[in-house]
Design a protein around this motif. Structure first.
Motif, PDB file in Angstrom:
ATOM      1  N   UNK A   1       0.892  -1.546  -0.325  1.00 40.42           N
ATOM      2  CA  UNK A   1      -0.046   0.054   0.047  1.00 40.42           C
ATOM      3  C   UNK A   1       1.140   1.512   0.111  1.00 40.42           C
ATOM      4  N   UNK A   2       1.562   1.418   1.043  1.00 42.47           N
ATOM      5  CA  UNK A   2       2.904   2.657   1.005  1.00 42.47           C
ATOM      6  C   UNK A   2       3.693   2.911  -0.806  1.00 42.47           C
ATOM      7  N   UNK A   3       3.880   1.118  -1.705  1.00 43.92           N
ATOM      8  CA  UNK A   3       4.859   1.737  -2.354  1.00 43.92           C
ATOM      9  C   UNK A   3       3.549   2.109  -3.559  1.00 43.92           C
ATOM     10  N   UNK A   4       2.366   1.820  -3.203  1.00 42.53           N
ATOM     11  CA  UNK A   4       0.661   2.087  -4.521  1.00 42.53           C
ATOM     12  C   UNK A   4       1.205   3.559  -4.180  1.00 42.53           C
ATOM     13  N   UNK A   5       0.725   4.061  -2.699  1.00 42.51           N
ATOM     14  CA  UNK A   5       0.731   5.920  -2.533  1.00 42.51           C
ATOM     15  C   UNK A   5       2.232   6.267  -3.014  1.00 42.51           C
ATOM     16  N   UNK A   6       3.463   5.992  -3.238  1.00 41.55           N
ATOM     17  CA  UNK A   6       4.774   6.649  -3.004  1.00 41.55           C
ATOM     18  C   UNK A   6       4.434   6.967  -4.518  1.00 41.55           C
TER      19      UNK A   6
ATOM     20  N   UNK B   1      10.809  12.131  -4.448  1.00 45.04           N
ATOM     21  CA  UNK B   1       9.418  12.424  -3.453  1.00 45.04           C
ATOM     22  C   UNK B   1       9.100   9.876  -3.201  1.00 45.04           C
ATOM     23  N   UNK B   2       9.563   9.497  -4.312  1.00 46.20           N
ATOM     24  CA  UNK B   2       9.305   8.205  -4.476  1.00 46.20           C
ATOM     25  C   UNK B   2      10.182   7.841  -3.223  1.00 46.20           C
TER      26      UNK B   2
ATOM     27  N   UNK C   1       1.854   6.350  -6.632  1.00 47.23           N
ATOM     28  CA  UNK C   1       1.068   7.534  -6.894  1.00 47.23           C
ATOM     29  C   UNK C   1       1.616   9.399  -5.948  1.00 47.23           C
ATOM     30  N   UNK C   2       2.056   9.773  -5.156  1.00 46.60           N
ATOM     31  CA  UNK C   2       2.719  11.253  -4.928  1.00 46.60           C
ATOM     32  C   UNK C   2       3.190  11.244  -6.278  1.00 46.60           C
ATOM     33  N   UNK C   3       4.458  10.808  -6.585  1.00 44.11           N
ATOM     34  CA  UNK C   3       6.402  10.607  -7.330  1.00 44.11           C
ATOM     35  C   UNK C   3       4.839  10.669  -8.941  1.00 44.11           C
TER      36      UNK C   3
END
Length: 907
Positions: free
Chosen positions: A42-47, A320-321, A49-51
């Protein structure tokens, strides 16, 4: 009895449940690693998306920034072309103003314009004269020749002489087009004649304008063709022209291409490209900006390409990623910790402890990089135990041996004792400005803050210092300038009045008597009138140096203004004060001032006022001193006069019976007359429409001798006679408007000074309008000058008066600008057309950097408000050149024109 066995049982059951959960892998029956993996995904997916969002935001921001940079670049090239056209237009004006332009005049014009300083791309300025003699090489449909007869600069362009543009159809067509339109015409790119047989591209162009016979601009096509004398052209290097116009950032950021599409978009011609490698950006997202620039009959297309995200910004989404990945790992670790066993919790605690230590190390590293001086010392002996890098470098402290002690760094003994006392008083606070000592160097000023802290169980002193030496030096310089006269180095009037107030306060507290001496030079104006204001300034400076050897060490001396000086002597009696005044008078009387093969004898009149007992006031003392000095002048000058109460009655009686009556009688006898002084534009030369003058009122006494304005103007203001005198000046000027200049030149603009009480008179504006109508004088040629002090003191009335006359077409000038206390604050509220900078700043502009900066600031602000700026008291050519460099519009002073009687008052 039943509780004892239950507790062990429950505890045992809890341990079994925990053991079962350990076996199951989690509280919800799932393995702990599965929860950790889910949190990580989940954290990688959000990261990710944020990147992605970060990259899109950066791209949009860069798109906007690049668009603005591209627009600024396009505007810069367009502005450069317009400016090049203005250069040719300015040369055209030379021909309009002269019957025949010689080679020397043409080269002098080019030298004065210094165009290559503003246009490095300029190759040459050439003039081809129209000739009716046919050319053997000209086209059969035209019998006119245009041989090139003037070229500047001659170096490198001599081959242009004799070149007939009639043999070049394109050049001939451009010359005819520019003649018929009287507009700049730009050529297509071509190889300059000067660069024949030289390597390089065809990167030359010309901007061409017609030259007409002298006089005003032709009004229609027929007149332009009839008055054509020749054709004027300036040639430029295209590459240099474009590169000089473009901002450096644009050259570094864009892949730029400039095409000439004047002959159709299907056959563009490349004019310029910068050397960046376009192929290196394949596959990278780019932004393209295009604009067509039309000038001089041709159209250029500018194209600018740039990467949306360069190497410097492209790594930010990756950062950011990366941060998101790190956060994901932390979140997975936290999930694993919560779902795991106590051992995992302990491991997490050890990880957090490790991170804390790393944070502490980072803090220490950051502290090492601080520019402030940070020290840590033991309480008791003050021995340093830590100093950051800036501190070690500043004090020459080595890492192995921290010396000297903290108190030893403070120079002042009292401050040093206070630092030592910080160790025994936990609540004490030290925050002072001190001088710190550096071994082998001069001490420096710093703000030092010391506080007592505890490290473990040991008390320490934490000290933070910032070097403020430069700030303190600047503060001292500003303080000196605020309290001293720039010319003589003596105290100025404001500081002297402050010192006088302190002496009065001391007298109120019982101090011994003091004395006030007021000195005025006799016939000082003679030196200014015969040798100029600069000579007068040098005399004042020399006298200031003379005073240093005459006065006691505790005497206070100041220049109050002009040639007036004041001396304050504390703890003295009447005899010693009079003796010192006489000593000063004798020294000045024996002083010979030499200037430019002339020698002047100097004398002074000195008034002495004794200061005894309490209850005195500054205003009264200065008035008494001025009266005593006045009495010394009245009794023959070059003498010392001790003030007495009879002086007040004498002065008052003389003022009432003499000055008021003399001014009224002079008006009745017609002994007032008008002089004029010309103002010269600093940029455009003398205008054909007429001259710009300021009217000056003068007075002849009963014997026919001229009375200085400084003698009767203050009296007229004091007794309320200025409105009557201003009406006479306005009426006389308008009645003789065509009989002012002796040469018969028409007056383009006539400036008339008005006093404060005059424009406060409700009927004066109607009087002016009626006189303008009676004498048929265009209101646009009249400019009224009002002093800044008078305008600010009655702002509402001044604005109402100005608006009423401005509605009829009159202009206004704000005189003595800069002498008041709120010039910039009120300037934007006053409806004026000109501002005249106070002459005290112009007089010192060559030697005083502060005066130079003030003149530059006033000029810049005046131009921003759409006003024209006038500088008065221009005494020499050097000052005029400095003012021209600051873009001042007009100059007035002896270097321009000395006042002379108006034509109507001659003969």
């Amino acid at each position: 009895m039943g509780e004892g066995p239950i507790l062990p049982h429950l505890a045992q059951g809890q341990e079994k449940g925990l053991e079962n959960r350990r076996k199951d892998g989690g509280f919800l029956g799932q393995p702990a690693w599965l929860w950790s993996l889910g949190a990580l995904l989940v954290g990688l997916a959000l990261s990710l998306l944020a990147a992605s969002l970060h990259r899109d935001a950066l791209a949009r921001s860069e798109q906007v920034r690049l668009e603005r940079l591209a627009e600024r670049s396009f505007d810069a090239v367009d502005s450069q072309l317009q400016t090049c056209g203005l250069l040719v237009r300015s040369v055209q004006a030379l021909f309009l103003a002269s019957d025949e332009v010689t080679i020397d005049e043409f080269e002098a014009m080019y030298s004065n314009l210094r165009p290559r300083e503003q246009f490095p791309s300029l190759q040459a300025v050439a003039y081809a004269v129209k000739s009716d003699r046919p050319s053997p090489d000209a086209e059969p449909d035209g019998q006119l020749r245009y041989p090139t007869v003037l070229v500047a600069p001659m170096q490198g362009n001599r081959m242009l002489l004799g070149l007939d543009i009639a043999t070049q159809p394109a050049n001939l067509a451009a010359a005819r087009f520019s003649r018929d339109a009287d507009q700049p015409v730009m050529s297509a790119a071509f190889r300059l004649v000067q660069r024949a047989n030289m390597p390089g591209s065809d990167d030359g162009l010309t901007i061409r304008l017609p030259v007409f016979t002298p006089g005003p601009q032709p009004r229609d096509l027929a007149e332009r063709r009839a008055r054509e004398m020749g054709s004027l052209a300036a040639s430029f290097r295209i590459t240099r022209l474009i590169e000089d116009a473009l901002p450096r950032e644009a050259l570094d950021r864009f892949d730029l291409e400039v095409f000439d599409i004047s002959d159709g978009e299907a056959s563009p011609r490349l004019l310029y490209t910068n050397p960046r490698e376009i192929e290196a950006r394949k596959g990278v997202e780019t932004a393209t900006f295009v604009r067509d620039l039309a000038y001089g009959g041709r159209t250029w297309r500018m194209m600018a390409d740039a990467e949306l995200l360069d190497d410097e910004a492209g790594w930010l989404p990756l950062l950011t990623f990366g941060i998101g990945c790190l956060a994901s790992l932390l979140m997975a670790t936290l999930a694993l910790s919560i779902a795991g066993t106590r051992a995992r919790a302990l491991a997490l605690a050890r990880d957090m402890s490790s991170q804390y230590r790393e944070s502490e190390e980072r803090f220490r590293a950051l502290n090492e990089l601080l520019p402030a001086l940070v020290l840590l010392a033991r309480v008791g002996d003050g021995q340093l135990v830590y100093a950051n890098q800036a501190c070690r470098d500043r004090f020459g402290i080595s890492d192995e041996f921290l010396s000297p002690t903290l108190p030893e760094l403070v120079e002042d003994p009292a401050m040093r004792e206070r630092v030592v006392g910080m160790g025994t008083d936990p609540g004490a606070i030290f925050n002072e400005t001190v001088r710190l000592r550096v071994p082998g160097q001069d001490p420096f000023w710093a703000t030092l803050s010391v506080s007592r802290i505890m490290l473990g169980e040991q008390p320490h002193l934490l000290a933070v210092a910032n070097d403020i030496t430069e700030l303190r030096v600047l503060s001292e310089e500003l303080s000196y300038q605020a309290t001293h006269d720039a010319l003589t180095g003596l105290l100025n009037r404001r500081e002297f009045e402050r010192q006088l107030d302190a002496a009065i306060a001391a007298l109120d507290a019982g101090a011994p008597p003091a004395a006030l001496l007021y000195m005025d030079l006799d016939q000082f104006k003679l030196i200014n009138d015969t040798s100029g204001h600069y000579a007068g300034d040098q005399l004042l400076a020399q006298l200031a140096a003379l005073f240093a050897g005459l006065l006691p060490r505790d005497a206070i001396v100041a220049r109050l203004g002009g040639d007036e000086f004041a001396f304050l002597l504390e703890r003295t009696d009447e005899a010693r004060a009079a003796a010192l005044a006489e000593k000063i008078r004798v020294e000045i009387d024996g002083y010979v001032f030499g200037w430019e093969q002339r020698n002047y004898t100097i004398s002074a009149s000195i008034g002495v006022v004794m200061m005894r007992g309490p209850g005195l006031s500054q205003r009264t003392l200065l008035a008494h001193a001025d009266t005593a000095c006045y009495m010394a002048k009245e009794r023959g000058r070059n003498r010392v006069h001790l003030f007495s109460e009879d002086d007040l009655e004498t002065t008052q009686r003389r003022s009432e019976m003499e000055w008021a009556g003399r001014i009224r009688q002079a008006l009745a006898d017609g002994r007032f007359l008008l002089h004029f002084q010309e103002l010269a534009p600093l940029w455009y030369g003398e205008q054909a429409e007429g001259v710009h003058v300021e009217m000056l009122v003068r007075l002849r006494d009963e014997s026919g001798a001229m009375v200085p304005p400084g003698a009767f103007i203050p009296a007229a203001e004091r007794f309320g006679l200025m409105p009557q005198l201003d009406r006479w000046v306005v009426d006389t000027t308008l009645a003789n408007f065509n009989r002012i200049h002796p040469s018969g030149k028409p007056v383009k603009l006539c400036a008339i000074n008005l006093s404060g009480p005059t424009f406060e008179d409700d009927s004066f504006a109607d009087f002016v309008l009626q006189r303008l109508e009676d004498y048929g004088v265009p209101p646009q040629r009249i400019c009224f000058e009002i002093t800044e002090t008078a305008a600010v003191s009655s702002m509402a009335r001044a604005v109402e008066f100005m608006q009423k006359l401005r509605a009829a077409g009159c202009k206004f000038s704000l005189d003595d600008f800069g002498s008041g206390m709120a010039s910039f604050g009120y300037l934007k509220n006053l409806p004026v057309d000109f501002i005249k900078i106070d002459g005290s700043f112009i007089r010192n502009i060559e030697t005083d950097p502060v005066s130079y900066s003030i003149v530059r600031a006033v000029t810049d602000i005046g131009h921003q408000l759409g006003l024209q700026v006038v500088a008065e008291w221009v005494a020499d050519d050097r000052a005029r050149d400095l003012l021209r460099g600051l873009s001042v519009d007009y100059a007035q002073g002896f270097a321009i024109h000395k006042p002379e009687a108006a034509l109507c008052f001659r003969g």
